[in-house]
Design a protein around this motif. Structure first.
Motif, PDB file in Angstrom:
ATOM      1  N   ARG A  52       0.854  -1.255   0.109  1.00  0.00           N
ATOM      2  CA  ARG A  52      -0.065  -0.083   0.221  1.00  0.00           C
ATOM      3  C   ARG A  52       0.851   1.459  -0.109  1.00  0.00           C
ATOM      4  N   GLY A  53       2.153   1.141   0.258  1.00  0.00           N
ATOM      5  CA  GLY A  53       3.210   2.360   0.257  1.00  0.00           C
ATOM      6  C   GLY A  53       2.969   3.124   1.796  1.00  0.00           C
ATOM      7  N   LEU A  54       3.307   4.434   1.364  1.00  0.00           N
ATOM      8  CA  LEU A  54       3.525   5.096   2.739  1.00  0.00           C
ATOM      9  C   LEU A  54       2.333   6.001   2.585  1.00  0.00           C
ATOM     10  N   LEU A  55       1.890   6.435   4.044  1.00  0.00           N
ATOM     11  CA  LEU A  55       0.821   7.465   4.307  1.00  0.00           C
ATOM     12  C   LEU A  55       1.157   8.952   3.832  1.00  0.00           C
ATOM     13  N   GLU A  56       2.331   9.299   4.206  1.00  0.00           N
ATOM     14  CA  GLU A  56       2.840  10.910   3.877  1.00  0.00           C
ATOM     15  C   GLU A  56       4.068  11.044   3.346  1.00  0.00           C
ATOM     16  N   GLU A  57       4.382  12.069   2.705  1.00  0.00           N
ATOM     17  CA  GLU A  57       5.757  12.325   1.923  1.00  0.00           C
ATOM     18  C   GLU A  57       6.937  12.637   3.098  1.00  0.00           C
ATOM     19  N   SER A  58       7.832  12.420   2.931  1.00  0.00           N
ATOM     20  CA  SER A  58       8.906  12.773   3.726  1.00  0.00           C
ATOM     21  C   SER A  58      10.131  13.293   2.827  1.00  0.00           C
ATOM     22  N   SER A  59      10.765  14.369   3.304  1.00  0.00           N
ATOM     23  CA  SER A  59      11.805  14.967   2.447  1.00  0.00           C
ATOM     24  C   SER A  59      12.994  15.642   3.353  1.00  0.00           C
ATOM     25  N   LYS A  81      18.620   8.991 -11.307  1.00  0.00           N
ATOM     26  CA  LYS A  81      18.624   7.423 -11.952  1.00  0.00           C
ATOM     27  C   LYS A  81      18.637   6.366 -10.747  1.00  0.00           C
ATOM     28  N   ALA A  82      19.627   6.695  -9.918  1.00  0.00           N
ATOM     29  CA  ALA A  82      19.926   5.645  -8.837  1.00  0.00           C
ATOM     30  C   ALA A  82      18.573   5.642  -7.792  1.00  0.00           C
ATOM     31  N   LEU A  83      18.406   6.950  -7.569  1.00  0.00           N
ATOM     32  CA  LEU A  83      17.156   7.119  -6.793  1.00  0.00           C
ATOM     33  C   LEU A  83      15.611   6.743  -7.365  1.00  0.00           C
ATOM     34  N   ASN A  84      15.513   6.959  -8.470  1.00  0.00           N
ATOM     35  CA  ASN A  84      14.257   6.801  -9.318  1.00  0.00           C
ATOM     36  C   ASN A  84      13.975   5.267  -9.072  1.00  0.00           C
ATOM     37  N   GLU A  85      14.851   4.418  -9.065  1.00  0.00           N
ATOM     38  CA  GLU A  85      14.716   2.917  -9.014  1.00  0.00           C
ATOM     39  C   GLU A  85      13.926   2.711  -7.541  1.00  0.00           C
ATOM     40  N   THR A 104       7.902   9.563  -2.970  1.00  0.00           N
ATOM     41  CA  THR A 104       6.624   9.757  -3.786  1.00  0.00           C
ATOM     42  C   THR A 104       5.398   8.731  -3.596  1.00  0.00           C
ATOM     43  N   LYS A 105       4.355   8.753  -4.118  1.00  0.00           N
ATOM     44  CA  LYS A 105       3.297   7.794  -3.744  1.00  0.00           C
ATOM     45  C   LYS A 105       3.667   6.400  -4.068  1.00  0.00           C
ATOM     46  N   LYS A 106       4.725   6.408  -4.986  1.00  0.00           N
ATOM     47  CA  LYS A 106       5.041   4.790  -5.335  1.00  0.00           C
ATOM     48  C   LYS A 106       6.040   4.338  -4.447  1.00  0.00           C
ATOM     49  N   THR A 107       6.728   5.028  -3.521  1.00  0.00           N
ATOM     50  CA  THR A 107       7.743   4.642  -2.545  1.00  0.00           C
ATOM     51  C   THR A 107       7.208   3.715  -1.653  1.00  0.00           C
ATOM     52  N   PHE A 108       7.752   2.316  -1.349  1.00  0.00           N
ATOM     53  CA  PHE A 108       7.473   1.413  -0.745  1.00  0.00           C
ATOM     54  C   PHE A 108       8.051   1.161   0.502  1.00  0.00           C
ATOM     55  N   ASP A 109       9.429   1.465   0.334  1.00  0.00           N
ATOM     56  CA  ASP A 109      10.425   1.092   1.407  1.00  0.00           C
ATOM     57  C   ASP A 109      10.471   2.521   2.407  1.00  0.00           C
ATOM     58  N   PRO A 110      10.147   2.277   3.808  1.00  0.00           N
ATOM     59  CA  PRO A 110       9.968   3.476   4.721  1.00  0.00           C
ATOM     60  C   PRO A 110      11.563   3.828   4.961  1.00  0.00           C
ATOM     61  N   TYR A 111      12.449   3.145   4.728  1.00  0.00           N
ATOM     62  CA  TYR A 111      13.769   3.528   5.274  1.00  0.00           C
ATOM     63  C   TYR A 111      14.678   4.092   4.352  1.00  0.00           C
TER      64      TYR A 111
END
Length: 382
Positions: A52-59, A81-85, A104-111
Motif C-alpha cells: 500500500r506504500g507510505l501515508l505521507e511524503e518525507s523530505s 537515476k539511482a534514486l528513481n529505482e 513519492t506515492k510509489k515509494t514502498f520502502d520506509p527506510y
C-alpha cells in the motif's frame, strides 16, 4: 478404580519426561544463539512487504560547498537515476546551493528516504558518486565523524589529521583494508562507508588519533583481531590476553631552569634587621660632621679612586716596555749533530774524482763499449 490406579504411574512418568526434555532446549550454548551463521543474509525488502506504500511524503535537504557545484552538476543525472529505482525524487538547487530528496506515492520502502539523505550528505562531503551510491544497499551504512572541534590548536589539528592519512595515504589504505570501509578525510570531517562493524572500528581509530594516540597501535590490534576471528574455537573466548597493551609515555620532560635556587635551611628566628643609613653614619661618626666637612670627605674619596685608576692604567702601559727574561748563556746546551744529517766524506771524494775524469758532454766507458759493438754489427750486416 483399578484402572485409574494403573494409569496414575504412567501419567507421572510422562510429566517427568517433559520436565527433563525442557531443560535440553533451554540449556543451549549462548554462543550458538548469538552468532550469525556464515553466509546468512537478511532478505531484501520488496514491494510485497508493503504493497500500500507510505501515508505521507518525507523530505530532507542539505547544503553543499561552492567547489562541489561543478561535480554535482555533472553527476546529478546518475543520482536521479539511482534514486528513481527506489521511487525517490531528487532536486538540485544551484542558486541556494542545496540538494533535496523526497518520497513519492510509489515509494514502498520506509527506510529508503534515510539512505537517500545519507547519499546527499556524502556527496556534499566530497565523496565520489561511485562510492556514495553504495549507501542504498541494505548491508552498507555510513558515518560522518566531525573532528574539527576535537583539537583547539590549528597547527596541531592539521598534524594529527595528516597522521591519520599517513605518508602517501598508506595509513588510510591499511585502515580501509582491515575494516572493509571506504574512508574520505575532507576538511573538518571524516566520511566512512561500509559494514556496521567496520564503521565502529573506524570511529574509534579516528577519535583516538585526534586524542594524540597514533593510528598504528589500533591498526596492529585490528590485524590481531582479524587473525583471531579465523579460528572457530577462539570466537567464544576473550581475546584480551592476545591483544597488546600499550602504555602511554609522556616523552616531553619538564625543562629545568638555568639558574637553580638552593633553598636555605629553615630557622624559626627571623633574619636580623638591616642597618639604616642613619645607623651607619652614627657608627662612623659622619652624622655629627658639618655639610662642608662631608663634601670635603666625598671629594677626597673621589680623588683617591681616580689616583688608583690612573696608577693601574699606567702599569698596563708600562708592561709593553719591560724586556722579557732571557736564559743565561752557560746554561744553554750545544746541539748534538743528528745521525741523519752526517755527511759520508769517502763517498763524496769518489764522486768528485769521477767528475774530474769525465769531460763535459763526454760518454762513459760503458756507453762507449756499447756504441762500438753496435757499429761492428752494422758493418757485418752490410
Amino acid at each position: 478404580m483399578a484402572s485409574s490406579k494403573q494409569n496414575g504411574p504412567t501419567v507421572a512418568s510422562g510429566k517427568s519426561e517433559l520436565r527433563s526434555a525442557k531443560p535440553t532446549s533451554e540449556n543451549r550454548d549462548e554462543s550458538e544463539l548469538l552468532t550469525v551463521p556464515d553466509g546468512w543474509k537478511e532478505p531484501a525488502f520488496s514491494k510485497e512487504d508493503n504493497p500500500r506504500g507510505l501515508l505521507e511524503e518525507s523530505s530532507f535537504a542539505t547544503l553543499f560547498p561552492k567547489y562541489r557545484e561543478a561535480y554535482l552538476k555533472e553527476c546529478w543525472p546518475l543520482v536521479q537515476k539511482a534514486l528513481n529505482e527506489h521511487h525517490v525524487n531528487a532536486t538540485l538547487d544551484l542558486i541556494e546551493g542545496s540538494m533535496t530528496v523526497c518520497t513519492t506515492k510509489k515509494t514502498f520502502d520506509p527506510y529508503i528516504i534515510i539512505r537517500a539523505r545519507d547519499l546527499i550528505k556524502l556527496l556534499a562531503r566530497s565523496v565520489s558518486f561511485e562510492q556514495a551510491v553504495r549507501i542504498l544497499q541494505d548491508d552498507v551504512a555510513c558515518d560522518i565523524i566531525k573532528i574539527g572541534s576535537l583539537v583547539r590548536n590549528k597547527e596541531r589539528f592539521v598534524k594529527r589529521r595528516q597522521r591519520l592519512i599517513g605518508p602517501k595515504g598508506s595509513t588510510l589504505k591499511a585502515l580501509e583494508l582491515l575494516t572493509n570501509c571506504y574512508i574520505m578525510v575532507q576538511g573538518n570531517t571524516v566520511s566512512a562507508i561500509g559494514p556496521f562493524s567496520g564503521l565502529k572500528e573506524v570511529r574509534k581509530v579516528v577519535l583516538d588519533t585526534m586524542k594524540n594516540i597514533h593510528p598504528i597501535y589500533n591498526i596492529k590490534t585490528l590485524m590481531i583481531k582479524r587473525e583471531l576471528a579465523k579460528d572457530s574455537e577462539l570466537r567464544s573466548q576473550s581475546w584480551e590476553r592476545f591483544l597488546p597493551q600499550f602504555k602511554h609515555k609522556n616523552v616531553n620532560k619538564r625543562k629545568e631552569p638555568k639558574k637553580k635556587t638552593v633553598k636555605k635551611e629553615y630557622t624559626p628566628f627571623p633574619p636580623p634587621q638591616p642597618e639604616s643609613q642613619v645607623d651607619k653614619e652614627l657608627a662612623s661618626g659622619e652624622y655629627f660632621l658639618k655639610a662642608s666637612q662631608k663634601k670635603r670627605q666625598k671629594m677626597e674619596a673621589i680623588k683617591a679612586k681616580q689616583a688608583e685608576a690612573l696608577s693601574k692604567r699606567q702599569e698596563e702601559r708600562n708592561k709593553a716596555f719591560i724586556p722579557p727574561k732571557e736564559k743565561p748563556v752557560h746554561l744553554k746546551k750545544p746541539k748534538e749533530a743528528s745521525t741523519e744529517t752526517k755527511i759520508d766524506v769517502a763517498a763524496l771524494k769518489e764522486k768528485v774524482k769521477k767528475a774530474k775524469n769525465k769531460k763535459l758532454g763526454a760518454l762513459t766507458a760503458e756507453e762507449v763499449k756499447l756504441k762500438v759493438e753496435a757499429d761492428e754489427k752494422k758493418k757485418k750486416k752490410k
